[in-house]
Design a protein around this motif. Structure first.
Motif, PDB file in Angstrom:
ATOM      1  N   VAL A   1      51.351  15.818  28.344  1.00  0.00           N
ATOM      2  CA  VAL A   1      50.924  15.469  27.004  1.00  0.00           C
ATOM      3  C   VAL A   1      49.264  15.125  27.198  1.00  0.00           C
ATOM      4  O   VAL A   1      48.716  15.591  26.225  1.00  0.00           O
ATOM      5  CB  VAL A   1      51.828  14.071  26.967  1.00  0.00           C
ATOM      6  N   LYS A   2      49.092  14.239  27.922  1.00  0.00           N
ATOM      7  CA  LYS A   2      47.473  13.947  28.129  1.00  0.00           C
ATOM      8  C   LYS A   2      46.646  14.927  28.740  1.00  0.00           C
ATOM      9  O   LYS A   2      45.434  14.612  28.594  1.00  0.00           O
ATOM     10  CB  LYS A   2      47.555  12.550  28.872  1.00  0.00           C
ATOM     11  N   GLY A   3      47.157  15.946  29.658  1.00  0.00           N
ATOM     12  CA  GLY A   3      46.461  16.694  30.207  1.00  0.00           C
ATOM     13  C   GLY A   3      45.542  16.179  31.341  1.00  0.00           C
ATOM     14  O   GLY A   3      44.792  16.755  31.925  1.00  0.00           O
ATOM     15  N   LYS A   4      46.096  14.850  31.991  1.00  0.00           N
ATOM     16  CA  LYS A   4      45.361  14.358  33.031  1.00  0.00           C
ATOM     17  C   LYS A   4      46.303  13.419  33.740  1.00  0.00           C
ATOM     18  O   LYS A   4      47.295  12.885  32.977  1.00  0.00           O
ATOM     19  CB  LYS A   4      43.976  13.563  32.661  1.00  0.00           C
ATOM     20  N   ILE A   5      46.083  12.887  34.861  1.00  0.00           N
ATOM     21  CA  ILE A   5      47.059  12.141  35.597  1.00  0.00           C
ATOM     22  C   ILE A   5      45.924  11.165  36.617  1.00  0.00           C
ATOM     23  O   ILE A   5      45.197  11.714  37.037  1.00  0.00           O
ATOM     24  CB  ILE A   5      48.086  12.803  36.468  1.00  0.00           C
TER      25      ILE A   5
ATOM     26  N   ILE B   1      58.355  10.590  34.198  1.00  0.00           N
ATOM     27  CA  ILE B   1      57.390  10.008  33.318  1.00  0.00           C
ATOM     28  C   ILE B   1      56.251  10.666  33.613  1.00  0.00           C
ATOM     29  O   ILE B   1      55.177  10.890  32.892  1.00  0.00           O
ATOM     30  CB  ILE B   1      57.451   8.534  33.522  1.00  0.00           C
ATOM     31  N   LEU B   2      55.744  10.813  34.891  1.00  0.00           N
ATOM     32  CA  LEU B   2      54.534  11.154  35.600  1.00  0.00           C
ATOM     33  C   LEU B   2      54.120  12.526  34.915  1.00  0.00           C
ATOM     34  O   LEU B   2      53.216  12.899  34.451  1.00  0.00           O
ATOM     35  CB  LEU B   2      54.485  11.098  36.903  1.00  0.00           C
ATOM     36  N   CYS B   3      55.350  13.458  34.993  1.00  0.00           N
ATOM     37  CA  CYS B   3      55.124  14.711  34.773  1.00  0.00           C
ATOM     38  C   CYS B   3      54.828  14.832  33.158  1.00  0.00           C
ATOM     39  O   CYS B   3      54.027  15.669  32.592  1.00  0.00           O
ATOM     40  CB  CYS B   3      56.338  15.648  34.915  1.00  0.00           C
TER      41      CYS B   3
END
Length: 516
Positions: free
Chosen positions: A411-415, A404-406
């Motif tokens: 998708v969002k380009g950030k974490i 999920i994190l990956c």
């Protein structure tokens, strides 16, 4: 936003330490020179850059510092949300952020010359810089709001920064005789270890460079394509003992170099504080980098009169965070009921004494090493592959959480960690193996930094203690008679428990800061 409480602060340091520093404020469209007392007595937010350069001068004069200093370089670094680059200047340096606002860049260059006392003061040039500093601050505040870093900065990063700078200026008492002794001992230790290392691994009698290390690792059969050198050395079991011996040699060399930078004539050390050194917001001290001193040399630190030293440390910090964030039942069971690394050691090696190796294997798995490589490493160490495969295959919820994190990072380009602290992705398309490890590492380590800093803030509220050296997941502090050190443990545990929503019970303990 709180711009009405902002005052912009410039200074010109006297590098001869003769007390001839000069101070300037820009407030309500007025730019004027002031005295040092005017600076330390301000209760408004004081915007400046590279505060570390002048903070010691202010502290030496008045024994205190202004309480709400915003170092624009730190603020910019947090808002940018990118890793440091291997260049002379970083994206958050004022030459990269404020200089582009000038119509004539030579005016910025002249300000820098004045700042370093290469030219005499030109009030118009300094006033112009204060205007540009205010202009950049306005844009940074808006950006901080838009990217979700505003609240964290003002509620956590800013107070932690100011407390740590004050602590560093106050200094840490050291024993001059012990420093002198360790300097002599470290020189002998380093060259003795270097000789043993060179002869054992058939390499040159010198500390190996990165290229030397890569060449040696390739000969030993390591795969360098998917992993950084740091990851290989820290998280892959050592073939032929090379990486274990290399890391020990590097640690001794680091301690040797640190001690060479410490004066044997001074009774206090006042390091420079980086309260957000890495993208995961880790705290670091430099000049000297005291956190990198090996435990066997840490007896140089002594308490001030009427104080005593205490060291409180989180227990299995990362395991607890991963258990709470992933909701993996096996991870939670391990954290709550046993020492994760001893348990793994006992299972795959049938011996708890392999705890250190088991810890490396456990963390290499959690941070993204393939099961195939882990099993190969376990086999090379004489462990049971079948038991290991079954052990790691049971972390099904944890694996789903990592996926999920990956996916979010791609998708969002950030974490982000549990509270902002975003890391922005540079690339597009499918995540590389390294980016997948980065995503998990950032969330876990960033969350650890948040919990630790919140615990530091709670600890700093107690009048009878003074924070000395934060150590990633532990802190050395000094306390007066009558303080119950168990309270520090309770603060650490409760902070972790509360932030993680009670999913796990935080664990901490009092430990030995110095181990001969």
């Amino acid at each position: 936003m709180i711009k009405e409480n902002f005052i912009y602060f410039l200074y010109q340091k006297d590098f001869t330490e003769s007390g001839n520093d000069r101070y300037f404020l820009y407030k309500d469209s007025e730019f004027l020179e002031v005295e040092s007392y005017d600076i330390i007595s301000l209760d408004q937010f004081l915007i400046t850059h590279d505060f570390w350069l002048i903070s010691n001068s202010l502290y030496k004069k008045h024994g205190k510092l202004p309480l709400k200093v915003i170092d624009i370089v730190l603020f910019s670094k947090i808002v940018e949300g990118v890793k440091s680059v291997k260049e002379p200047t970083q994206p958050w340096d004022i030459s990269q952020t404020i200089k582009p606002l000038y119509k004539n860049s030579k005016d910025f260059d002249k300000y820098i010359s004045i700042y370093y006392r290469k030219e005499i003061i030109d009030m118009n040039i300094c006033m112009l810089f204060s205007h540009k500093l205010a202009e950049y601050t306005d844009s940074l505040l808006i950006k901080a709001l838009n990217v979700g870093e505003y609240e964290r900065f003002f509620s956590l990063e800013l107070p932690v920064y100011n407390k740590l700078v004050l602590s560093a200026c106050r200094g840490i008492r050291v024993c001059k005789e012990t420093i002198k002794h360790h300097k002599e001992r470290l020189k002998l230790d380093f060259y003795r270890e270097l000789k043993i290392f060179a002869e054992k691994h058939n390499v040159l009698y010198e500390l190996p460079s990165d290229e030397d290390i890569k060449e040696k690792l390739i000969k030993l059969g390591y795969n360098l394509e998917d992993y950084s050198l740091e990851f290989l050395i820290d998280f892959l079991p050592s073939l032929d003992g090379y990486t274990d011996d290399l890391r020990n040699l590097q640690k001794t060399n680091k301690s040797y170099r640190i001690f060479n930078s410490i004066s044997s004539t001074k009774s206090r050390i006042s390091p420079i504080v980086e309260s957000h050194l890495t993208s995961t917001a880790r705290i670091y001290h430099k000049s000297p980098s005291i956190q990198n001193i090996s435990k066997r040399y840490r007896d140089i630190f002594i308490s001030d009169n009427e104080f005593h030293l205490c060291y409180v440390d989180y227990d299995q910090f990362e395991v607890g965070i991963m258990a709470a964030l992933s909701n993996d039942p096996k991870m939670m069971h391990i954290y709550e009921n046993m020492d994760a690394y001893k348990d793994l050691s006992k299972q795959i090696f049938n011996n708890e004494s392999y705890r250190k190796k088991a810890k490396i294997i456990f963390l290499s798995y959690t941070y993204g090493m393939s099961l195939e490589n882990i099993l190969r490493s376990i086999s090379q160490l004489g462990g049971d592959q079948k038991i290991a495969k079954k052990y790691f295959s049971e972390f099904t919820i944890f694996e789903s959480w990592k996926n999920i994190l990956c996916n979010e990072f791609q998708v969002k380009g950030k974490i982000s960690s549990i509270c902002s602290n975003y890391l922005n992705r540079k690339n597009t398309g499918q995540l590389s193996d390294k980016e997948q490890r980065t995503a998990v590492n950032h969330v876990v380590q960033g969350s650890a930094s948040y919990i630790f800093k919140m615990a530091l803030l709670e600890l700093s509220k107690i009048d009878d203690i003074q924070i000395l050296i934060p150590m990633h997941d532990a802190v050395l502090f000094q306390y007066k008679n009558g303080f119950d050190t168990k309270l520090a443990v309770t603060i650490f545990e409760n902070t972790m428990t509360d932030i993680l929503g009670g999913k796990i019970r935080g664990k901490a303990s009092l430990q030995q800061f110095y181990q001969p």
